[in-house]
Scaffold this active site. Structure first.
Site, short mmCIF file in Angstrom:
data_model
loop_
_atom_site.label_atom_id
_atom_site.label_comp_id
_atom_site.label_asym_id
_atom_site.label_seq_id
_atom_site.Cartn_x
_atom_site.Cartn_y
_atom_site.Cartn_z
N GLN A 248 24.41 59.18 72.03
CA GLN A 248 25.37 58.08 72.12
C GLN A 248 24.95 57.15 73.24
O GLN A 248 25.31 57.34 74.40
CB GLN A 248 26.79 58.59 72.35
N PHE A 249 24.18 56.11 72.89
CA PHE A 249 23.63 55.21 73.89
C PHE A 249 24.71 54.48 74.68
O PHE A 249 24.49 54.05 75.80
CB PHE A 249 22.63 54.23 73.27
N THR A 250 25.92 54.36 74.13
CA THR A 250 26.97 53.64 74.84
C THR A 250 27.40 54.34 76.13
O THR A 250 27.98 53.72 77.01
CB THR A 250 28.20 53.41 73.95
#
Length: 149
Positions: free
Chosen positions: A82-84
């Site tokens: 989850q790059f966020t």
């Protein structure tokens, strides 16, 4: 590297765009772990995070104290990139993503984290890197921690 871990009684990840949606990872009791990779992360980061995830004591013992790790509790891990999590949210009304690792690096390190965790004798399921995923979980407690390495 940032990992948001949640103690769960069940969790699954489904990939969108399939006819009905394909379940690509599913666990019962264990840890749902969302992984955010940052540009400075490397193999050493993966090793340290895997150690922390495998040893982190968030499951209750016979006295109701959080003294058991995921392996001692007989749990599994569902690992989802989850790059966020690596977003810059310090100012403004829109997150910035220059603080997240490039996709090639993030994919490689997420795969390495899953493989390192599997060496810890815990069943590890994963999402699909870069896919549009839907995550379903039942947070037990609720118990949620943010680990950073």
């Amino acid at each position: 590297m940032k990992c948001l871990l949640q103690r769960v009684t069940q969790a699954s990840v489904t990939v969108a765009g399939e006819v009905v949606g394909e379940v690509v990872g599913e666990i019962d009791r264990g840890l749902m772990v969302l992984v955010g990779v940052e540009p400075e992360d490397a193999e050493q980061t993966v090793t340290r995070m895997a150690e922390r995830l495998l040893r982190y004591r968030v499951f209750s013992d016979a006295e109701g104290k959080m003294n058991l790790n995921v392996g001692q509790a007989g749990g599994a891990i569902l690992l989802v990139s989850q790059f966020t999590l690596a977003a810059d949210t310090a100012s403004g009304n829109r997150p910035g993503f220059s603080t997240a690792a490039p996709p090639e690096q993030a994919s490689k390190l997420c795969d390495a984290l899953a493989e390192t965790l599997r060496k810890g004798d815990v069943r590890v399921e994963t999402g699909r890197f870069g896919a549009d995923m839907q995550v379903a979980l039942v947070n037990d407690g609720p118990v949620t921690f943010l680990l950073e390495v």
